[in-house]
Design an enzyme around this catalytic site. Structure first.
Site, PDB file in Angstrom:
ATOM      1  N   HIS A 229      12.404   3.273  -2.483  1.00  0.00           N
ATOM      2  CA  HIS A 229      11.654   4.231  -2.042  1.00  0.00           C
ATOM      3  C   HIS A 229      11.755   5.124  -3.677  1.00  0.00           C
ATOM      4  O   HIS A 229      13.130   4.710  -3.882  1.00  0.00           O
ATOM      5  CB  HIS A 229      12.395   5.295  -1.222  1.00  0.00           C
ATOM      6  CG  HIS A 229      11.922   4.417  -0.214  1.00  0.00           C
ATOM      7  ND1 HIS A 229      10.557   5.390   1.159  1.00  0.00           N
ATOM      8  CD2 HIS A 229      12.660   3.938   0.872  1.00  0.00           C
ATOM      9  CE1 HIS A 229      10.838   4.557   2.651  1.00  0.00           C
ATOM     10  NE2 HIS A 229      11.985   3.567   1.670  1.00  0.00           N
TER      11      HIS A 229
ATOM     12  N   HIS B  48      16.289   0.199   0.411  1.00  0.00           N
ATOM     13  CA  HIS B  48      16.407  -0.231   1.910  1.00  0.00           C
ATOM     14  C   HIS B  48      16.343  -1.848   2.398  1.00  0.00           C
ATOM     15  O   HIS B  48      15.753  -1.936   2.265  1.00  0.00           O
ATOM     16  CB  HIS B  48      15.495   0.750   3.165  1.00  0.00           C
ATOM     17  CG  HIS B  48      15.711   2.087   3.170  1.00  0.00           C
ATOM     18  ND1 HIS B  48      14.894   3.177   3.334  1.00  0.00           N
ATOM     19  CD2 HIS B  48      16.178   2.695   2.763  1.00  0.00           C
ATOM     20  CE1 HIS B  48      14.882   4.505   3.389  1.00  0.00           C
ATOM     21  NE2 HIS B  48      16.626   4.212   3.254  1.00  0.00           N
TER      22      HIS B  48
ATOM     23  N   HIS C 131       0.635  -1.339   0.395  1.00  0.00           N
ATOM     24  CA  HIS C 131      -0.210   0.201   0.087  1.00  0.00           C
ATOM     25  C   HIS C 131       0.819   1.596  -0.351  1.00  0.00           C
ATOM     26  O   HIS C 131       0.272   2.534  -0.239  1.00  0.00           O
ATOM     27  CB  HIS C 131      -0.789   0.296   1.225  1.00  0.00           C
ATOM     28  CG  HIS C 131      -1.270   1.170   1.408  1.00  0.00           C
ATOM     29  ND1 HIS C 131      -2.814   1.209   0.579  1.00  0.00           N
ATOM     30  CD2 HIS C 131      -2.107   2.082   2.214  1.00  0.00           C
ATOM     31  CE1 HIS C 131      -3.259   2.728   0.747  1.00  0.00           C
ATOM     32  NE2 HIS C 131      -2.847   3.291   1.747  1.00  0.00           N
TER      33      HIS C 131
ATOM     34  N   HIS D  19      12.774  -3.060   0.700  1.00  0.00           N
ATOM     35  CA  HIS D  19      11.733  -2.292  -0.566  1.00  0.00           C
ATOM     36  C   HIS D  19      12.854  -0.948  -0.585  1.00  0.00           C
ATOM     37  O   HIS D  19      13.445  -0.349  -0.696  1.00  0.00           O
ATOM     38  CB  HIS D  19      10.857  -1.958   0.665  1.00  0.00           C
ATOM     39  CG  HIS D  19      11.476  -0.768   2.105  1.00  0.00           C
ATOM     40  ND1 HIS D  19      11.604  -1.275   3.123  1.00  0.00           N
ATOM     41  CD2 HIS D  19      11.597   0.422   2.311  1.00  0.00           C
ATOM     42  CE1 HIS D  19      12.297  -0.217   4.095  1.00  0.00           C
ATOM     43  NE2 HIS D  19      12.322   0.610   3.508  1.00  0.00           N
TER      44      HIS D  19
ATOM     45  N   THR E  89      11.434   5.225   8.322  1.00  0.00           N
ATOM     46  CA  THR E  89      11.291   6.871   8.152  1.00  0.00           C
ATOM     47  C   THR E  89       9.812   6.177   7.580  1.00  0.00           C
ATOM     48  O   THR E  89       8.974   7.522   7.065  1.00  0.00           O
ATOM     49  CB  THR E  89      11.639   6.779   6.666  1.00  0.00           C
ATOM     50  OG1 THR E  89      11.761   5.463   5.685  1.00  0.00           O
ATOM     51  CG2 THR E  89      14.005   6.956   6.763  1.00  0.00           C
ATOM     52  N   THR E  90       9.358   5.203   8.200  1.00  0.00           N
ATOM     53  CA  THR E  90       7.752   5.373   8.561  1.00  0.00           C
ATOM     54  C   THR E  90       7.082   5.529  10.091  1.00  0.00           C
ATOM     55  O   THR E  90       7.680   5.187  10.766  1.00  0.00           O
ATOM     56  CB  THR E  90       6.940   4.082   7.376  1.00  0.00           C
ATOM     57  OG1 THR E  90       7.775   2.270   7.474  1.00  0.00           O
ATOM     58  CG2 THR E  90       7.933   4.044   5.744  1.00  0.00           C
TER      59      THR E  90
HETATM   60 ZN   LIG Z   1      12.859   2.963   3.680  1.00  0.00          ZN
END
Ligand SMILES: [Zn+2]
Ligand SMILES: *[C@@H]1O[C@H](CO)[C@@H](O)[C@H](O)[C@H]1NC(C)=O
Ligand SMILES: *[C@@H]1O[C@H](CO)[C@@H](O)[C@H](O)[C@H]1NC(C)=O
Ligand SMILES: *[C@@H]1O[C@H](CO)[C@@H](O)[C@H](O)[C@H]1NC(C)=O
Ligand SMILES: *[C@@H]1O[C@H](CO)[C@@H](O)[C@H](O)[C@H]1NC(C)=O
Ligand SMILES: *[C@@H]1O[C@H](CO)[C@@H](O)[C@H](O)[C@H]1NC(C)=O
Ligand SMILES: *[C@@H]1O[C@H](CO)[C@@H](O)[C@H](O)[C@H]1NC(C)=O
Ligand SMILES: *[C@@H]1O[C@H](CO)[C@@H](O)[C@H](O)[C@H]1NC(C)=O
Ligand SMILES: *[C@@H]1O[C@H](CO)[C@@H](O)[C@H](O)[C@H]1NC(C)=O
Ligand SMILES: *[C@@H]1O[C@H](CO)[C@@H](O)[C@H](O)[C@H]1NC(C)=O
Ligand SMILES: *[C@@H]1O[C@H](CO)[C@@H](O)[C@H](O)[C@H]1NC(C)=O
Ligand SMILES: *[C@@H]1O[C@H](CO)[C@@H](O)[C@H](O)[C@H]1NC(C)=O
Length: 311
Positions: free
Chosen positions: A116, A140, A86, A114, A228-229
């Site tokens: 970015h 990352h 998502h 994952h 970062t999330t």
């Molecule tokens: Zn990340």
């Protein structure tokens, strides 16, 4: 937004109530990163938040930042599943993929990686920036202290429980398409995960080493930061490698043109990065050229001082 704030408040004030994690997003008007410090106030408004801009000239030399040992990074069966979460495309790794060394306190298990990105190869979307430069994409690899046995909740509660490896991705110069081959292979799965929640097995054939091509992994920046999330836990030892992975334009473009936030009638996933957070102290390997520069500066200063005394 008010609903989310209220939910977060109720969760904070009445911990016994089992709270549903509020939504977060990159681009929605009520869930983008400007709202995170309010909606996820436990950590997202903290004082060691990521990502940051790395000012290369301010990075202090640290001789503890030795080479890493990478275990199973050459294993061509280690990539197990790719999923549209998502908010990103995430690839889960099999057990036995590990890192140690690199100035870390011990062994960490590599759980997933994952990406970015921005909007295609021409609108960059890395999370970290170096001297103000944003790269096309950032990969990352998320690692947790091996002693936690993959329990991310426990790792997120430890100030050095998570080691994140950040790799910049840049557009490959020239007119190449479909390069490198490992990236063509990986991106071929994006058509299988166009909807949020979709996942598909990754066939054996590509390794982490194949994907991290062209990066000298002895050269990196190190600082202490956060996820970062949301919920932005301040549990991350960050390693950001200086060299970038070069991927052809056509493959970089696939991320922002294939995967959707929810389904084919929802927007495409674009601009999947958090805005920059206040700077943190950054260290890097001492290198001979900067040692020489420091030495000559000291000599120059001595010379000036002597000059003042003599004349
Ligand atoms: Zn990340
Ligand atoms: C982000 O959220 C804030 C607060 O709701 C809103 O004011 C702003 O317009 C949003 N930005 C984008 C790009 O949606
Ligand atoms: C973050 O917000 C929480 C809740 O509003 C507050 O208790 C905390 O002091 C804030 N932290 C910082 C660093 O501002
Ligand atoms: C290097 O590691 C040693 C031993 O763990 C530690 O005492 C020292 O503070 C570290 N140096 C830096 C610059 O982090
Ligand atoms: C490679 O990874 C797979 C999946 O985690 C594992 O089953 C296999 O034992 C590994 N191979 C080696 C040589 O460690
Ligand atoms: C991304 O770029 C494409 C092609 O230039 C453009 O049509 C689209 O509107 C952009 N998307 C966003 C969210 O800016
Ligand atoms: C992680 O550890 C905590 C505390 O020991 C435990 O409550 C939780 O169930 C564990 N989570 C998983 C997924 O095992
Ligand atoms: C790339 O393609 C353009 C147009 O087709 C051509 O003019 C140029 O020479 C090519 N560049 C390289 C490095 O091959
Ligand atoms: C992925 O999607 C392609 C079509 O885009 C299809 O041919 C292929 O079988 C799918 N792979 C899996 C593993 O589902
Ligand atoms: C590339 O990916 C496909 C699935 O999309 C897989 O069947 C194939 O073995 C892979 N090839 C290589 C060389 O990794
Ligand atoms: C990686 O960088 C180090 C330090 O600059 C250098 O000594 C080494 O030769 C490089 N390795 C490769 C494979 O280029
Ligand atoms: C697509 O996603 C949107 C937003 O989440 C949702 O409102 C809509 O019902 C979904 N459409 C389908 C066909 O699933």
């Amino acid at each position: 937004m008010k609903g989310l704030v209220l939910a977060a408040l109720v969760c904070a004030l009445v911990p016994s109530i089992r709270c549903v994690t509020p939504e977060w997003c990159y681009n929605g008007p009520e869930c983008n990163d400007t709202t995170w410090p309010v909606t996820f106030s436990a950590f997202c408004n903290g004082t060691r938040q990521s990502p940051i801009n790395i000012d290369s000239a301010s990075a202090k030399p640290n001789s503890n930042l030795t080479a890493f040992t990478f275990q199973n990074y050459d294993n061509r069966s280690a990539l197990q599943l790719i999923e549209n979460t998502h908010n990103t495309a995430r690839i889960n790794l099999g057990s036995g993929v590990k890192i140690s060394g690199g100035g870390l306190s011990g062994s960490y298990d590599s759980l997933q990686f994952h990406l970015h990105w921005g909007n295609g190869s021409s609108v960059p979307g890395s999370e970290h920036t170096v001297d103000g430069r944003r790269y096309a994409m950032e990969l990352h690899i998320v690692n947790t202290k091996s002693s936690y046995n993959g329990n991310t909740t426990l790792a997120a509660g430890d100030p050095t429980g998570i080691a994140a490896l950040g790799f910049f991705i840049e557009v490959m110069p020239g007119n190449a398409t479909g390069q490198p081959e490992a990236w063509r292979n990986l991106t071929s799965y994006l058509t299988n995960i166009t909807n949020s929640g979709d996942s598909v097995s990754v066939a054996p054939g590509i390794s982490l080493d194949d994907l991290l091509v062209g990066v000298n992994r002895t050269k990196y920046y190190r600082y202490l930061g956060s996820l970062t999330t949301p919920s932005c836990n301040e549990a991350v030892v960050w390693t950001v490698f200086k060299d970038s992975i070069k991927v052809s334009k056509d493959l970089i473009d696939l991320f922002s043109t294939t995967v959707h936030v929810a389904n084919s009638s929802s927007p495409l996933l674009t601009y999947t990065y958090r805005k920059l957070q206040p700077a943190q102290p950054v260290t890097t390997q001492p290198d001979s050229s900067s040692a020489i520069t420091t030495y000559s500066l000291v000599l120059m200063a001595l010379g000036l001082a002597l000059g003042r005394t003599l004349y």
